[in-house]
Write a protein that holds these residues in place. Structure first.
Motif, PDB file in Angstrom:
ATOM      1  N   PRO A  94      66.030  15.707  66.732  1.00 51.68           N
ATOM      2  CA  PRO A  94      65.922  14.249  66.627  1.00 51.68           C
ATOM      3  C   PRO A  94      66.879  13.668  65.578  1.00 51.68           C
ATOM      4  CG  PRO A  94      64.091  15.296  65.494  1.00 51.68           C
ATOM      5  CD  PRO A  94      64.866  16.393  66.166  1.00 51.68           C
ATOM      6  N   VAL A  95      67.490  12.566  65.938  1.00 55.16           N
ATOM      7  CA  VAL A  95      68.385  11.848  65.025  1.00 55.16           C
ATOM      8  C   VAL A  95      68.094  10.359  65.113  1.00 55.16           C
ATOM      9  CG1 VAL A  95      70.263  13.553  65.057  1.00 55.16           C
ATOM     10  CG2 VAL A  95      70.217  11.733  66.777  1.00 55.16           C
ATOM     11  N   ARG A  96      68.360   9.667  64.029  1.00 53.28           N
ATOM     12  CA  ARG A  96      68.271   8.202  63.981  1.00 53.28           C
ATOM     13  C   ARG A  96      66.950   7.650  64.525  1.00 53.28           C
ATOM     14  NH1 ARG A  96      73.376   9.907  64.712  1.00 53.28           N
ATOM     15  NH2 ARG A  96      73.467   9.936  66.969  1.00 53.28           N
ATOM     16  N   GLY A  97      65.852   8.262  64.081  1.00 51.32           N
ATOM     17  CA  GLY A  97      64.528   7.754  64.438  1.00 51.32           C
ATOM     18  C   GLY A  97      63.967   8.229  65.760  1.00 51.32           C
ATOM     19  N   GLU A  98      64.680   9.097  66.481  1.00 49.92           N
ATOM     20  CA  GLU A  98      64.123   9.630  67.725  1.00 49.92           C
ATOM     21  C   GLU A  98      62.808  10.353  67.433  1.00 49.92           C
ATOM     22  OE1 GLU A  98      67.946  10.632  70.543  1.00 49.92           O
ATOM     23  OE2 GLU A  98      67.350  12.133  69.082  1.00 49.92           O
ATOM     24  N   ALA A  99      61.924  10.357  68.394  1.00 46.75           N
ATOM     25  CA  ALA A  99      60.645  11.035  68.237  1.00 46.75           C
ATOM     26  C   ALA A  99      60.875  12.520  67.960  1.00 46.75           C
ATOM     27  CB  ALA A  99      59.799  10.851  69.498  1.00 46.75           C
ATOM     28  N   ASP A 100      60.249  13.010  66.914  1.00 47.30           N
ATOM     29  CA  ASP A 100      60.421  14.399  66.497  1.00 47.30           C
ATOM     30  C   ASP A 100      59.361  15.272  67.165  1.00 47.30           C
ATOM     31  OD1 ASP A 100      60.847  16.807  65.231  1.00 47.30           O
ATOM     32  OD2 ASP A 100      60.894  15.957  63.217  1.00 47.30           O
TER      33      ASP A 100
END
Length: 195
Positions: A52-58
Motif C-alpha cells: 500500500p502507498v499513499r493511503g491505500e488500504a493496507d
C-alpha cells in the motif's frame, strides 16, 4: 454516472491520503478481520497482495493469519508484455527496491508467476461500484494483467477481491471493453460478492 474520471480520481486519492496513521492502522485491522473469513481466500494456495502507498488500504496483516501452505506474492512491473504485472513470492528474506512509480517492489529471486498461476488476488482500487466495477489509478496494469478474465466463460482463477474504503464506493462508473470486474469487493466494514 461519474464521467469525469480524472476529477473523481483526484478527489478520492486526496481523501485517502488525508487518513491519519491511526485511521490507517484501525482500517488495516478491520480489513484483516473481514478478509480472514473470505472462503476463496481461505482455500487459495497462491495469493497476491499489493504494497500500500499513499493511503491505500493496507491488507498486509492478512499474511499473519494465512496457513503455512499458502504462498503470498507481490507484484512487479513486467517488461513483457508492457504495462503488465508479474508476481514474486514474498518471504521474510525478500528485499525491495522502488519502481518508477516510487512503489516498493520485491527483487525477484525465484521464478516469477503469471496472473494465470494465482488463485486469489487482492486488488487496490480508487473507486468501486456494488456491481464489481473497479476504477484504478489509470495505468491499466491490473486490467492488462488479468485480461484473461474477459474470456467467456470467465475462468474460475484468479479470483479478484477489490480492496477499498467505504468512501470509495460510487453509484456507477463508465465501462470499457478492457475493464476487468472484481469477483468481490472488501471494505473495512463489509464484503460484497455475487456480482
Amino acid at each position: 454516472m461519474v464521467t469525469d474520471l480524472k476529477t473523481l480520481r483526484t478527489h478520492l486519492k486526496q481523501q485517502r491520503a488525508a487518513l491519519s496513521p491511526w485511521q490507517l492502522h484501525q482500517a488495516a485491522q478491520r480489513f484483516a478481520q473481514r478478509l480472514e473469513t473470505h472462503p476463496r481466500l481461505k482455500s487459495a494456495k497462491t495469493i497476491a497482495l499489493y504494497w500500500p502507498v499513499r493511503g491505500e488500504a493496507d491488507i498486509r496483516l492478512i499474511k499473519s493469519v494465512l496457513k503455512p501452505h499458502q504462498r503470498v506474492y507481490l507484484p512487479i512491473l513486467a517488461s513483457h508484455p508492457p504495462q503488465t504485472l508479474r508476481w514474486v513470492h514474498w518471504k521474510p528474506s525478500t528485499r525491495f527496491k522502488y519502481n518508477r512509480f516510487n512503489i516498493p517492489e520485491p527483487l525477484p529471486t525465484d521464478r516469477l508467476l503469471t496472473s494465470q498461476q494465482l488463485d486469489c488476488v487482492l486488488v487496490p482500487l480508487v473507486a468501486f461500484t456494488l456491481t464489481g466495477q473497479r476504477l484504478g489509478m489509470g495505468g491499466g496494469f491490473y486490467d492488462r494483467s488479468f485480461a484473461l478474465l474477459n474470456r467467456q466463460p470467465r475462468p474460475l482463477n484468479p479470483y479478484l477481491i477489490g480492496i477499498g474504503y467505504n468512501f470509495q464506493q460510487v453509484p456507477k462508473l463508465p465501462k470499457t471493453s478492457w475493464d476487468i470486474d472484481m469477483n468481490s469487493i472488501a471494505t473495512e466494514t463489509q464484503i460484497y460478492s455475487g456480482f
